[in-house]
Write a protein that holds these residues in place. Sequence first.
Motif, mmCIF file in Angstrom:
data_model
loop_
_atom_site.group_PDB
_atom_site.id
_atom_site.type_symbol
_atom_site.label_atom_id
_atom_site.label_comp_id
_atom_site.label_asym_id
_atom_site.label_seq_id
_atom_site.Cartn_x
_atom_site.Cartn_y
_atom_site.Cartn_z
ATOM 1 N N VAL A 138 13.308 4.699 -3.280
ATOM 2 C CA VAL A 138 13.894 4.026 -2.120
ATOM 3 C C VAL A 138 13.178 2.692 -1.943
ATOM 4 C CG1 VAL A 138 14.379 4.174 0.345
ATOM 5 C CG2 VAL A 138 14.364 6.253 -1.040
ATOM 6 N N PRO A 139 13.891 1.571 -1.906
ATOM 7 C CA PRO A 139 13.245 0.283 -1.619
ATOM 8 C C PRO A 139 12.875 0.202 -0.137
ATOM 9 C CG PRO A 139 15.605 -0.008 -1.877
ATOM 10 C CD PRO A 139 15.333 1.414 -2.229
ATOM 11 N N VAL A 140 11.611 -0.042 0.136
ATOM 12 C CA VAL A 140 11.120 -0.025 1.507
ATOM 13 C C VAL A 140 10.302 -1.280 1.763
ATOM 14 C CG1 VAL A 140 11.085 2.498 1.641
ATOM 15 C CG2 VAL A 140 9.055 1.264 0.863
ATOM 16 N N GLN A 141 9.922 -1.409 3.021
ATOM 17 C CA GLN A 141 8.988 -2.450 3.426
ATOM 18 C C GLN A 141 8.133 -1.910 4.562
ATOM 19 O OE1 GLN A 141 11.257 -5.823 4.693
ATOM 20 N NE2 GLN A 141 11.941 -4.869 6.601
ATOM 21 N N VAL A 142 6.940 -2.435 4.686
ATOM 22 C CA VAL A 142 6.040 -2.043 5.767
ATOM 23 C C VAL A 142 6.512 -2.730 7.042
ATOM 24 C CG1 VAL A 142 3.656 -2.000 6.567
ATOM 25 C CG2 VAL A 142 4.159 -1.782 4.118
ATOM 26 N N ARG A 143 6.751 -1.937 8.065
ATOM 27 C CA ARG A 143 7.278 -2.515 9.302
ATOM 28 C C ARG A 143 6.298 -3.506 9.920
ATOM 29 N NH1 ARG A 143 11.269 -0.890 12.849
ATOM 30 N NH2 ARG A 143 11.532 1.131 11.803
ATOM 31 N N ARG A 144 5.019 -3.286 9.745
ATOM 32 C CA ARG A 144 4.012 -4.134 10.387
ATOM 33 C C ARG A 144 4.004 -5.551 9.831
ATOM 34 N NH1 ARG A 144 -1.105 -5.023 8.765
ATOM 35 N NH2 ARG A 144 -0.936 -3.335 7.253
ATOM 36 N N ASN A 145 4.114 -5.698 8.511
ATOM 37 C CA ASN A 145 3.985 -7.035 7.917
ATOM 38 C C ASN A 145 5.118 -7.380 6.948
ATOM 39 O OD1 ASN A 145 3.397 -5.344 5.819
ATOM 40 N ND2 ASN A 145 1.238 -5.910 5.667
ATOM 41 N N ALA A 146 6.171 -6.525 6.882
ATOM 42 C CA ALA A 146 7.340 -6.775 6.036
ATOM 43 C C ALA A 146 6.998 -6.811 4.544
ATOM 44 C CB ALA A 146 8.037 -8.066 6.438
ATOM 45 N N LEU A 147 5.907 -6.169 4.140
ATOM 46 C CA LEU A 147 5.545 -6.092 2.728
ATOM 47 C C LEU A 147 6.519 -5.151 2.028
ATOM 48 C CD1 LEU A 147 3.536 -6.726 0.411
ATOM 49 C CD2 LEU A 147 2.250 -4.701 1.155
ATOM 50 N N ARG A 148 7.170 -5.653 0.963
ATOM 51 C CA ARG A 148 8.180 -4.874 0.262
ATOM 52 C C ARG A 148 7.544 -4.083 -0.874
ATOM 53 N NH1 ARG A 148 11.208 -9.658 1.145
ATOM 54 N NH2 ARG A 148 10.684 -10.416 -0.952
ATOM 55 N N ALA A 149 8.107 -2.873 -1.106
ATOM 56 C CA ALA A 149 7.630 -2.009 -2.182
ATOM 57 C C ALA A 149 8.728 -1.004 -2.504
ATOM 58 C CB ALA A 149 6.336 -1.301 -1.778
ATOM 59 N N VAL A 150 8.430 -0.108 -3.425
ATOM 60 C CA VAL A 150 9.358 0.956 -3.812
ATOM 61 C C VAL A 150 8.664 2.283 -3.561
ATOM 62 C CG1 VAL A 150 10.742 1.950 -5.656
ATOM 63 C CG2 VAL A 150 10.404 -0.527 -5.547
ATOM 64 N N LEU A 151 9.366 3.168 -2.880
ATOM 65 C CA LEU A 151 8.810 4.461 -2.508
ATOM 66 C C LEU A 151 9.451 5.542 -3.368
ATOM 67 C CD1 LEU A 151 6.864 5.732 -0.376
ATOM 68 C CD2 LEU A 151 8.883 6.166 1.024
#
Length: 304
Positions: A188-201
């Motif tokens: 699932v493509p995600v991002q950290v809500r705090r700083n909008a850092l994108r990653a893949v989960l």
Amino acid sequence: MTVAGRDPPPFFRRGPAPFARLAFFVIVSLALLGLDLRQRYLEPLRQALTVVTYPLRTLALAPVQALREAGGYLAAHGTLRRENARLAEQTVRAAATLLRHEQLELENRQLRSLLAMRDRQPAKGVVAEVLYATRDAYSRKVVIDKGTRQAVRAGQVVIDDLGVIGQVTRAFPLTAEVTLITDREQAVPVQVRRNALRAVLFGAGDGLLELRYLAGNADVREGDELVTSGLDGIYLPGLAVGRVARLAREGTGAFARIFATPIAGVERDALVLVLGERVLPAAPPRDAVTPREQRPARARAGKK
């Protein structure tokens, strides 16, 4: 005939006649009754006899009283046993009914939350019930009771009232298979809500998730909430997916190992919402004039 001067033997001696004796005792009895009725002379004697004979009367009545109490005890014991059995049966039925009511109340709350979630999302949704989990020990998949007849297609996102559950991987006419986000093959493509850092989960098994391909110095902290980024065009942006639970930063490694736990009830939900196609906002008509176009026109008119 007796001999003169000699008395007859005692065996042959005769007393008063029987009728005379009966008459005597009747007269005496009537006299005593009359005296007792008027003068109460025999009342102390009667009370004394009652006190003296009370233990004998109690002893004589003891077997009858014991039998009577034993019969009452056995009857009461049988009645109590039947009553206890009836109450136990009623308790079991009431417990089953109470559990069913609690389950229905829980499902109603979850259904209301799902309907509210559907109203908040810019996509159509179909409420489905989880029928069972697949028997494959190496995958995390469930089967829902909605299929292609209800417009469920492979690739659609499945959520609950808290966040993402998984994705439809196979659809049949009446059922569909959903791969949970905890499956090792699910990403699932995600991002950290705090700083909008994108990653893949990715699914990590055992009910965990793992953020992969992030640098060892990435700005990720324990407790950070992970939401969908929407970059793949499948997941709507902003859907809650997981929360960072553990970080393993190795000084010699190029990447950090970051594990998260799902926010939604991935392994325990009974009702889910299958999101359909996105509902895009209607485009404005071509002949419509925007405020920016109006301002230059007005300015040109003023110059003329």
